[in-house]
Scaffold this active site. Structure first.
Site, PDB file in Angstrom:
ATOM      1  N   HIS A   1      43.358  34.969  68.809  1.00 29.35           N
ATOM      2  CA  HIS A   1      43.941  34.329  67.620  1.00 29.35           C
ATOM      3  C   HIS A   1      45.207  35.114  67.240  1.00 29.35           C
ATOM      4  O   HIS A   1      45.251  35.793  66.213  1.00 29.35           O
ATOM      5  CB  HIS A   1      42.915  34.318  66.487  1.00 29.35           C
TER       6      HIS A   1
ATOM      7  N   ARG B   1      44.982  24.445  69.149  1.00 31.94           N
ATOM      8  CA  ARG B   1      43.737  25.149  68.783  1.00 31.94           C
ATOM      9  C   ARG B   1      42.642  24.530  69.628  1.00 31.94           C
ATOM     10  O   ARG B   1      42.364  23.319  69.530  1.00 31.94           O
ATOM     11  CB  ARG B   1      43.430  24.997  67.288  1.00 31.94           C
TER      12      ARG B   1
ATOM     13  N   GLN C   1      47.158  34.766  63.701  1.00 35.49           N
ATOM     14  CA  GLN C   1      46.463  35.410  62.588  1.00 35.49           C
ATOM     15  C   GLN C   1      46.820  36.902  62.541  1.00 35.49           C
ATOM     16  O   GLN C   1      47.088  37.453  61.475  1.00 35.49           O
ATOM     17  CB  GLN C   1      44.943  35.240  62.763  1.00 35.49           C
TER      18      GLN C   1
ATOM     19  N   ASP D   1      34.852  39.521  60.505  1.00 32.37           N
ATOM     20  CA  ASP D   1      34.963  38.073  60.720  1.00 32.37           C
ATOM     21  C   ASP D   1      33.531  37.528  60.779  1.00 32.37           C
ATOM     22  O   ASP D   1      32.561  38.304  60.887  1.00 32.37           O
ATOM     23  CB  ASP D   1      35.733  37.812  62.034  1.00 32.37           C
TER      24      ASP D   1
ATOM     25  N   ARG E   1      50.239  33.810  56.932  1.00 27.52           N
ATOM     26  CA  ARG E   1      50.192  32.901  58.085  1.00 27.52           C
ATOM     27  C   ARG E   1      51.439  32.029  58.091  1.00 27.52           C
ATOM     28  O   ARG E   1      52.052  31.784  59.125  1.00 27.52           O
ATOM     29  CB  ARG E   1      48.931  32.010  58.019  1.00 27.52           C
TER      30      ARG E   1
ATOM     31  N   CYS F   1      39.991  37.164  58.216  1.00 33.38           N
ATOM     32  CA  CYS F   1      40.877  36.043  58.556  1.00 33.38           C
ATOM     33  C   CYS F   1      40.535  34.772  57.777  1.00 33.38           C
ATOM     34  O   CYS F   1      41.375  33.894  57.633  1.00 33.38           O
ATOM     35  CB  CYS F   1      40.821  35.774  60.056  1.00 33.38           C
TER      36      CYS F   1
HETATM   37  N1  NVA Z   1      36.222  33.805  64.864  1.00 28.83           N
HETATM   38  C1  NVA Z   1      36.471  32.649  64.027  1.00 28.83           C
HETATM   39  C2  NVA Z   1      37.851  32.694  63.485  1.00 28.83           C
HETATM   40  C3  NVA Z   1      38.208  31.536  62.594  1.00 28.83           C
HETATM   41  C4  NVA Z   1      39.616  31.596  62.078  1.00 28.83           C
HETATM   42  C5  NVA Z   1      36.238  31.384  64.844  1.00 28.83           C
HETATM   43  O1  NVA Z   1      36.695  31.317  65.986  1.00 28.83           O
HETATM   44  O2  NVA Z   1      35.590  30.472  64.344  1.00 28.83           O
HETATM   45  N1   CP Z   2      42.063  31.942  59.741  1.00 32.66           N
HETATM   46  C1   CP Z   2      42.201  30.696  60.225  1.00 32.66           C
HETATM   47  O1   CP Z   2      42.688  30.474  61.319  1.00 32.66           O
HETATM   48  O2   CP Z   2      41.790  29.721  59.378  1.00 32.66           O
HETATM   49  P1   CP Z   2      41.608  28.164  59.715  1.00 32.66           P
HETATM   50  O3   CP Z   2      40.446  28.060  60.674  1.00 32.66           O
HETATM   51  O4   CP Z   2      41.319  27.545  58.383  1.00 32.66           O
HETATM   52  O5   CP Z   2      42.862  27.648  60.331  1.00 32.66           O
END
Ligand code: NVA
Ligand code: CP
Length: 318
Positions: free
Chosen positions: A143, A116, A146, A238, A306, A278
């Protein structure tokens, strides 16, 4: 899918990276979703299925996580393997060791790597330098894990994917990119409404439109939330400020005025629409409390999936 096709799929997925849904065919994605549904049923029935006994997944995190971290770690345990949580700041990566060297070294110990990170090029570089499968656990561009969980959830609730209309209202971010790419591969219709300056990436939109033309799906990117949501089966949003954009929060709240999914806007969707997010969510910003906590919200089914979706991805690729 015939037995022979399933065997072909299993062979073709082995050893592959999971960086973007764009790297997979619609049939492969559907195979992984079906595998996840099958593994979920086995798990709920108390069957122990451990194809990854003795294997280890390294999980590199440059950003926070609740769902991704816990679901990968638990998933690996359930598959008979082990997962290592590696915060970027605790790795030499955080002190300037290159992604390439990190990938080379980690490949000597691990059987798979989940990352990540901010820049998507780090995901690509890690995969380039790694001899074991690399899984994208979120980058600023995509992502994909997800969305595998999300489309499994849609299939479980609606009984099909082809022809389903998803409306995404909000920021043109990593989430919507993977939703668009996946929808286009799976023959779904996706309509996206974003304010000026916050549209999805132009290349992602172009490729998604090309793929949709092949699969019988459609991709629409527009300004008006009402236009996007009209007749939708699934209504998705989101956060307006993603991880790393915290300092833009105030500016974004202003820019996204009129883009909240609330009870009024939801009236334009199908009466049996389902709401998805998400998570984590900001109630009162991108979605009203009434919608996200209402009867038509399936956010926790998504979160649960997930675990199952990633188990299928790991079992198939590792
Ligand atoms: N768009 C959000 C998704 C988090 C799971 C982010 O990147 O923070
Ligand atoms: N939706 C998602 O990826 O959640 P986290 O940021 O908690 O992993």
């Amino acid at each position: 899918m015939t037995e022979a096709t399933m065997e072909e799929m299993a062979t073709s997925l082995k050893g592959r990276d999971f960086l973007s849904l764009a790297d997979y065919t619609g049939e492969e994605l559907r195979y992984l979703i079906d595998l996840s549904i099958r593994m979920k049923k086995q798990h709920k029935a108390g069957e122990i299925v451990q194809p990854l006994k003795g294997k280890t997944l390294g999980m590199i995190f440059e950003k926070s996580s609740t769902r991704t971290r816990v679901s990968f770690e638990v998933g690996m345990y359930q598959l008979g393997g082990h997962a290592l949580f590696l915060s970027k700041n605790d790795l030499q990566l955080g002190r300037g060791e290159t992604v390439w060297d990190t990938a080379q070294v980690m490949s000597r110990y691990l059987d798979g790597i989940m990352i990540r990170t901010f820049a998507h090029r780090n995901v690509i570089e890690l995969a380039r330098g790694s001899t074991v499968p690399v899984i994208n656990g979120l980058s600023d561009l995509e992502h994909p894990c997800q969305v595998m969980a999300d489309y499994q959830t849609v299939l479980e609730h609606k009984g099909r994917l082809e022809g389903i209309k998803i409306a995404y209202i909000g920021d043109g971010n990593n989430m919507v990119h993977s939703l668009m790419i996946g929808a286009a591969k799976l023959g779904m219709h996706i309509a996206v409404a974003s304010p000026e300056g916050y549209e999805p990436d132009a290349d992602v939109t172009k490729v998604s439109k090309e793929n949709a033309a092949q699969s019988g799906g459609t991709v629409l990117v527009c300004r008006d939330p009402k236009e996007a949501i009209a007749g939708a089966d699934i209504v998705y949003t989101d956060v307006w400020a993603s991880m790393g954009q915290e300092e833009e929060q105030e500016k974004r709240i202003k820019a996204f005025r009129g883009y909240q999914i609330d009870e009024q806007l939801a009236k334009y969707a199908k009466s049996d629409y389902l709401f998805m997010h998400c998570l984590p969510a900001h109630r009162g910003e991108e979605v009203s409390e009434g919608v996200i906590d209402g009867d038509q919200s399936i956010i926790f089914d998504q979160a649960e999936n997930r675990l199952h979706a990633q188990k299928a991805i790991m079992a198939a690729t590792m």
